[in-house]
Scaffold this motif. Sequence first.
Motif, PDB file in Angstrom:
ATOM      1  N   VAL A 185       0.838  -1.200   0.000  1.00  0.00           N
ATOM      2  CA  VAL A 185       0.000   0.000   0.000  1.00  0.00           C
ATOM      3  C   VAL A 185       0.874   1.252   0.000  1.00  0.00           C
ATOM      4  O   VAL A 185       0.633   2.204  -0.754  1.00  0.00           O
ATOM      5  N   ALA A 186       1.919   1.252   0.824  1.00  0.00           N
ATOM      6  CA  ALA A 186       2.820   2.405   0.881  1.00  0.00           C
ATOM      7  C   ALA A 186       3.517   2.625  -0.461  1.00  0.00           C
ATOM      8  O   ALA A 186       3.660   3.768  -0.917  1.00  0.00           O
ATOM      9  N   ASP A 187       3.937   1.538  -1.104  1.00  0.00           N
ATOM     10  CA  ASP A 187       4.594   1.677  -2.406  1.00  0.00           C
ATOM     11  C   ASP A 187       3.629   2.216  -3.454  1.00  0.00           C
ATOM     12  O   ASP A 187       4.038   2.992  -4.337  1.00  0.00           O
ATOM     13  N   ARG A 188       2.372   1.844  -3.379  1.00  0.00           N
ATOM     14  CA  ARG A 188       1.380   2.363  -4.330  1.00  0.00           C
ATOM     15  C   ARG A 188       1.201   3.867  -4.147  1.00  0.00           C
ATOM     16  O   ARG A 188       1.100   4.609  -5.141  1.00  0.00           O
ATOM     17  N   LEU A 189       1.183   4.342  -2.908  1.00  0.00           N
ATOM     18  CA  LEU A 189       1.074   5.785  -2.660  1.00  0.00           C
ATOM     19  C   LEU A 189       2.303   6.518  -3.182  1.00  0.00           C
ATOM     20  O   LEU A 189       2.192   7.606  -3.760  1.00  0.00           O
ATOM     21  N   ASP A 190       3.468   5.918  -2.981  1.00  0.00           N
ATOM     22  CA  ASP A 190       4.703   6.525  -3.454  1.00  0.00           C
ATOM     23  C   ASP A 190       4.693   6.665  -4.977  1.00  0.00           C
ATOM     24  O   ASP A 190       5.051   7.712  -5.524  1.00  0.00           O
ATOM     25  N   ARG A 191       4.250   5.622  -5.645  1.00  0.00           N
ATOM     26  CA  ARG A 191       4.210   5.658  -7.112  1.00  0.00           C
ATOM     27  C   ARG A 191       3.219   6.696  -7.604  1.00  0.00           C
ATOM     28  O   ARG A 191       3.458   7.377  -8.611  1.00  0.00           O
ATOM     29  N   ARG A 192       2.089   6.859  -6.910  1.00  0.00           N
ATOM     30  CA  ARG A 192       1.097   7.849  -7.315  1.00  0.00           C
ATOM     31  C   ARG A 192       1.691   9.252  -7.309  1.00  0.00           C
ATOM     32  O   ARG A 192       1.490  10.034  -8.239  1.00  0.00           O
ATOM     33  N   LEU A 193       2.449   9.579  -6.271  1.00  0.00           N
ATOM     34  CA  LEU A 193       3.052  10.908  -6.194  1.00  0.00           C
ATOM     35  C   LEU A 193       4.135  11.088  -7.250  1.00  0.00           C
ATOM     36  O   LEU A 193       4.271  12.178  -7.822  1.00  0.00           O
ATOM     37  N   LEU A 194       4.900  10.048  -7.527  1.00  0.00           N
ATOM     38  CA  LEU A 194       5.938  10.152  -8.544  1.00  0.00           C
ATOM     39  C   LEU A 194       5.337  10.390  -9.923  1.00  0.00           C
ATOM     40  O   LEU A 194       5.832  11.213 -10.709  1.00  0.00           O
ATOM     41  N   VAL A 195       4.256   9.707 -10.241  1.00  0.00           N
ATOM     42  CA  VAL A 195       3.596   9.892 -11.537  1.00  0.00           C
ATOM     43  C   VAL A 195       3.009  11.293 -11.639  1.00  0.00           C
ATOM     44  O   VAL A 195       3.150  11.969 -12.669  1.00  0.00           O
ATOM     45  N   ASP A 196       2.351  11.752 -10.582  1.00  0.00           N
ATOM     46  CA  ASP A 196       1.760  13.094 -10.611  1.00  0.00           C
ATOM     47  C   ASP A 196       2.830  14.168 -10.717  1.00  0.00           C
ATOM     48  O   ASP A 196       2.643  15.184 -11.399  1.00  0.00           O
ATOM     49  N   ALA A 197       3.970  13.972 -10.039  1.00  0.00           N
ATOM     50  CA  ALA A 197       5.053  14.946 -10.128  1.00  0.00           C
ATOM     51  C   ALA A 197       5.619  14.992 -11.543  1.00  0.00           C
ATOM     52  O   ALA A 197       5.938  16.072 -12.060  1.00  0.00           O
ATOM     53  N   ALA A 198       5.746  13.831 -12.194  1.00  0.00           N
ATOM     54  CA  ALA A 198       6.234  13.808 -13.568  1.00  0.00           C
ATOM     55  C   ALA A 198       5.267  14.521 -14.507  1.00  0.00           C
ATOM     56  O   ALA A 198       5.680  15.263 -15.405  1.00  0.00           O
ATOM     57  N   ALA A 200       3.235  16.923 -13.691  1.00  0.00           N
ATOM     58  CA  ALA A 200       3.327  18.358 -13.412  1.00  0.00           C
ATOM     59  C   ALA A 200       4.561  18.964 -14.068  1.00  0.00           C
ATOM     60  O   ALA A 200       4.512  20.085 -14.593  1.00  0.00           O
ATOM     61  N   ARG A 201       5.684  18.241 -14.063  1.00  0.00           N
ATOM     62  CA  ARG A 201       6.895  18.737 -14.727  1.00  0.00           C
ATOM     63  C   ARG A 201       6.685  18.872 -16.226  1.00  0.00           C
ATOM     64  O   ARG A 201       7.106  19.843 -16.841  1.00  0.00           O
ATOM     65  N   ASP A 202       6.023  17.880 -16.829  1.00  0.00           N
ATOM     66  CA  ASP A 202       5.758  17.942 -18.271  1.00  0.00           C
ATOM     67  C   ASP A 202       4.875  19.138 -18.605  1.00  0.00           C
ATOM     68  O   ASP A 202       5.095  19.824 -19.608  1.00  0.00           O
ATOM     69  N   GLU A 203       3.881  19.384 -17.786  1.00  0.00           N
ATOM     70  CA  GLU A 203       2.982  20.508 -18.034  1.00  0.00           C
ATOM     71  C   GLU A 203       3.718  21.840 -17.933  1.00  0.00           C
ATOM     72  O   GLU A 203       3.529  22.732 -18.762  1.00  0.00           O
ATOM     73  N   ARG A 204       4.585  21.979 -16.917  1.00  0.00           N
ATOM     74  CA  ARG A 204       5.346  23.218 -16.784  1.00  0.00           C
ATOM     75  C   ARG A 204       6.330  23.387 -17.933  1.00  0.00           C
ATOM     76  O   ARG A 204       6.540  24.493 -18.437  1.00  0.00           O
ATOM     77  N   HIS A 205       6.925  22.291 -18.387  1.00  0.00           N
ATOM     78  CA  HIS A 205       7.856  22.369 -19.511  1.00  0.00           C
ATOM     79  C   HIS A 205       7.133  22.821 -20.770  1.00  0.00           C
ATOM     80  O   HIS A 205       7.650  23.663 -21.531  1.00  0.00           O
TER      81      HIS A 205
END
Length: 398
Positions: A185-198, A200-205
Amino acid sequence: MIPVVLLLALAVVNTVLENRPNLGLLLAAIPPLAALWYGPVATAVFGAAALGILLLPMVQSQQPAKTDIVVIASVSLASAFFAQVRMRREAQLVSVRTVAEVAQMAVLPPLPERVAHVRCGGIYRAALRGTLVGGDLFDVRRSPYGVRALVGDVQGHGLAAVDTVSAILGAFREAVLDMPDLAGVADRLDRRLLVDAADARDERHTRRSGGSPAAQTVRAAADDRVLGTVIAQHDRRKQDDGPESSELLATAVLLEFPSGQPVVRVISRGHPPPLLLRGNHAAELPVEPDTPLGLGMPVPAPSATLTMTLRPGDRLLVHTDGLTEARNTAGEFYPLKQRLAVLTSPRPNGADASEGTARPPSDPAILVNMIWHDVITFAGEIQDDVAVLAFDPDLPPV
């Protein structure tokens, strides 16, 4: 109420005094005041009453000036229109606020008193005034593997953190049903934030590189020097606003209460450890803290899971740092463990209620409310988001 008092006072003055003053200006003030409290119809009635006081011969010895009549009539019409606009805006604000509250409640619904075999109690206060959701989060869900709970604190505060809160809670509600162990469960939450951060970076770029193809075409066609200068200044202002964070970070603690087992399993991802309340003694669980969610650091092994055996009467308290970082006027932090020893200790009859209860509170909801009132007494006003949850599991008979 003020327009009514003023209207009656002017009527009495015009009736009692022999040398009646010119009250045209004061009468003209009644309709605008009425528009602040009443609707358009009532405001028009106040305006008509003001005109009546001015025109009735029994209360006016001299012929009123035509300018006074015109002024009061005009002000009355304008005030009635203002009252109509005000009521419409107030209705719109109520509607918008209701929709916003429903949306926030969907993100962070109220904590139930019981989830399966675990009694729950919680307090949540957002730092941003007028909002229900801030940068803290919690959820308690029933799963095929027992009752699972999440308490977390995302990076940032206020409305900017609500998107991250919503993403974490959505991932948690899916993971508790799919993942057989708490580390998954913890790893799934971690992956969710990593995907959302990526994302967000693409959108800003994309935005900084010129935006959509249509926007780039407009820029290419902007041969006019003035228009080109305006666009360039706008781009510089956006870049000068400061670097935007490329990471979405959150601390979290996850708990699992397996059905039919007198244990609790705990994982901490950079979050303050839960407290085990045994009688009036509070002790931090010796859970090994892992890295916060969203860092994306390679983890050679799953998150360390602590398994703690519980005794009858044991309760668990989980909180965010907004509670322990609350300060009083002397700059002292709120001493949670010391205050818990006081709040959960029996007290003699007639003792001050702030020094505990007649018996240790067994209801988790009562316990968290006592903690909240105690920290407010200690610190006065709290500037951070605060979440406090207490759990009282029903243990199987030995």
